[in-house]
Scaffold this motif. Structure first.
Motif, PDB file in Angstrom:
ATOM      1  N   VAL A 117      -2.243  -6.440 -13.620  1.00 29.68           N
ATOM      2  CA  VAL A 117      -1.460  -6.322 -12.913  1.00 29.68           C
ATOM      3  C   VAL A 117      -0.146  -5.312 -12.693  1.00 29.68           C
ATOM      4  O   VAL A 117       0.078  -5.383 -13.930  1.00 29.68           O
ATOM      5  N   CYS A 118      -0.175  -4.408 -11.595  1.00 28.71           N
ATOM      6  CA  CYS A 118       0.756  -3.432 -11.794  1.00 28.71           C
ATOM      7  C   CYS A 118       0.601  -2.546  -9.940  1.00 28.71           C
ATOM      8  O   CYS A 118      -0.128  -2.898  -8.820  1.00 28.71           O
ATOM      9  N   THR A 119       2.059  -1.753 -10.022  1.00 30.00           N
ATOM     10  CA  THR A 119       1.552  -2.007  -8.363  1.00 30.00           C
ATOM     11  C   THR A 119       1.316   0.171  -8.080  1.00 30.00           C
ATOM     12  O   THR A 119       1.127   0.528  -6.502  1.00 30.00           O
ATOM     13  N   CYS A 120       1.002   1.350  -9.085  1.00 24.84           N
ATOM     14  CA  CYS A 120       0.945   1.681  -8.785  1.00 24.84           C
ATOM     15  C   CYS A 120      -0.570   2.160  -7.836  1.00 24.84           C
ATOM     16  O   CYS A 120      -0.357   3.671  -7.441  1.00 24.84           O
ATOM     17  N   ALA A 121      -1.582   1.204  -7.729  1.00 24.08           N
ATOM     18  CA  ALA A 121      -2.717   1.546  -6.707  1.00 24.08           C
ATOM     19  C   ALA A 121      -1.949   1.300  -5.381  1.00 24.08           C
ATOM     20  O   ALA A 121      -2.912   1.354  -4.475  1.00 24.08           O
ATOM     21  N   HIS A 127       3.804   5.183  -8.164  1.00 20.50           N
ATOM     22  CA  HIS A 127       3.847   5.157  -9.776  1.00 20.50           C
ATOM     23  C   HIS A 127       4.028   3.398  -9.944  1.00 20.50           C
ATOM     24  O   HIS A 127       3.564   2.505  -8.610  1.00 20.50           O
ATOM     25  N   CYS A 128       4.529   2.890 -10.811  1.00 19.90           N
ATOM     26  CA  CYS A 128       3.621   1.625 -11.552  1.00 19.90           C
ATOM     27  C   CYS A 128       5.043   1.000 -11.217  1.00 19.90           C
ATOM     28  O   CYS A 128       5.613  -0.497 -11.852  1.00 19.90           O
ATOM     29  N   GLY A 129       5.933   0.591 -10.320  1.00 17.64           N
ATOM     30  CA  GLY A 129       7.401   0.341  -9.411  1.00 17.64           C
ATOM     31  C   GLY A 129       7.571   0.477  -8.343  1.00 17.64           C
ATOM     32  O   GLY A 129       7.225   1.018  -7.833  1.00 17.64           O
ATOM     33  N   PRO A 162      -0.866  -7.448 -17.003  1.00 13.17           N
ATOM     34  CA  PRO A 162       0.325  -6.879 -16.620  1.00 13.17           C
ATOM     35  C   PRO A 162       0.308  -5.820 -17.756  1.00 13.17           C
ATOM     36  O   PRO A 162       0.168  -5.461 -18.689  1.00 13.17           O
ATOM     37  N   SER A 163       0.600  -4.707 -16.911  1.00  9.08           N
ATOM     38  CA  SER A 163       0.116  -3.021 -17.826  1.00  9.08           C
ATOM     39  C   SER A 163       1.364  -1.619 -17.130  1.00  9.08           C
ATOM     40  O   SER A 163       0.821  -0.839 -17.287  1.00  9.08           O
ATOM     41  N   ASP A 164       2.238  -2.520 -16.268  1.00  6.51           N
ATOM     42  CA  ASP A 164       3.662  -1.848 -16.003  1.00  6.51           C
ATOM     43  C   ASP A 164       4.518  -1.200 -16.645  1.00  6.51           C
ATOM     44  O   ASP A 164       4.610  -0.086 -16.505  1.00  6.51           O
TER      45      ASP A 164
HETATM   46 ZN    ZN Z   1       0.242   1.192 -13.004  1.00  2.25          ZN
END
Ligand code: ZN
Ligand code: PBG
Length: 322
Positions: A117-121, A127-129, A162-164
């Protein structure tokens, strides 16, 4: 001479008898990169032996893995529409949610599915957010992460990871999951995740490198052993089920310290750079791949890891290296 430690090293039988660290196939989690489309299995150049899979091909690969005893997978989504608000990360039919459904409908309880769970892709900037004025907005990002985790859980994920490294995300995710009757979905927190150059190959695989700046305003400074325990305790208080250390090889002291100070299971992530270094040196003929790989796996276990997330897992089981 009264003490001759070599007596207990005389032959393989006595060496096995006194071995203090044991590895089991049950400890491994195998990461997968999932992409949209059908019939896709495309090798990732920076990570020899690792591929991008579409959901249908993923099911086939996991089926073969299950026969080897590889029944825990960690999914990363790649190739979705990138937007500033990362909305493609949490819609009902995201690449990850659909892959979870495909795995669960093929294998049900025989496969344990964990999702990153992270947004970077999923963000235009990588960025991870959520980025505003060149700063990743903590609370706004946490909100997105909770939605993303819920979409994975509703698709059938057994565990979210979650990896953010946002503050407060474990509690927010736990509450969101519980509000939607997903109280049995576990959370493995990337608790002690350092800003590391060892993630290089992954960022190629996930197409997730930040286009500007670095991740140091959210991932941890690798010089800080006190701060890392603070991060771990916060996640524990916020309801994490498993704590993770990442990367693993350069952080064996961290794994050990965490293990000695928590009652939760400890996972370590043997990351892409660690994997690709072994692969490259082995290809050049400079090291013995099997021996170095297994030496690393035992090191994680000796340090105290209960769970090893590794790109090597498939080959270890396939070639019966343990
Ligand atoms: Zn990320
Ligand atoms: C994204 C994420 C990364 C990894 C896992 N999740 C990369 C990063 O933080 O830039 C790294 C995994 C690896 O290197 O194998 N949040």
């Amino acid at each position: 001479m009264l003490n001759r430690p070599r007596r207990l090293r005389k032959n393989p039988i006595i060496r096995e008898l006194v071995a203090e660290t044991r590895l089991s196939e049950d400890m491994f989690v195998y990461p997968y990169f999932v992409v949209p489309g059908q019939g896709v299995k495309h090798g990732i150049e920076a990570m020899p032996g690792i591929s991008h899979f579409s959901a249908d091909m993923l099911v086939k690969d996991v089926e073969a893995g299950l026969k080897l005893g590889l029944n825990k997978v960690l999914l990363f989504g790649v190739g979705e529409q990138k937007t500033d608000d990362a909305s493609s990360a949490y819609h009902d039919h995201s690449v990850v949610a659909d892959a979870v459904r495909a795995l669960k409908s093929a294998f049900g309880e025989d496969i344990y599915v964990i999702t990153d769970v992270c947004t970077c892709a999923y963000t235009t900037h990588g960025h991870c957010g959520i980025l505003k004025n060149d700063y990743v907005q903590n609370d706004e990002t946490v909100h997105v992460l909770a939605k993303m985790a819920l979409s994975h859980a509703l698709a059938g994920a057994d565990m979210v990871a979650p990896s953010d490294m946002m503050d407060g995300r474990i509690l927010a995710i736990r509450e969101k999951l519980d509000q939607h009757q997903q109280e049995n979905t576990a959370i493995m927190s990337y608790s002690i995740k350092f800003a590391s150059a060892y993630y290089g190959p992954f960022r190629e695989a996930a197409d997730s490198a930040p286009n500007k700046g670095d991740r140091k305003a959210y991932q941890m400074d690798f010089r800080n052993p006190n701060e890392m325990m603070r991060e771990a305790y916060l996640d524990e208080e916020e309801g994490a089920d498993i704590l993770m250390v990442k990367p693993a090889l350069a952080y064996l002291d961290v794994i050990q310290q965490l293990k000695n100070n928590t009652n939760l299971p400890v996972a370590c992530y043997n990351v892409s750079g660690e994997y690709s270094m072994v692969k490259a040196a082995a290809k050049a003929g400079w090291i013995d791949e099997q021996k170095v790989t297994m030496e690393n796996m035992y090191a994680f276990t000796r340090a105290g890891a209960n769970i090893i997330i590794s790109y090597h897992a498939r080959e270890i089981l396939e070639n019966k290296w343990m």
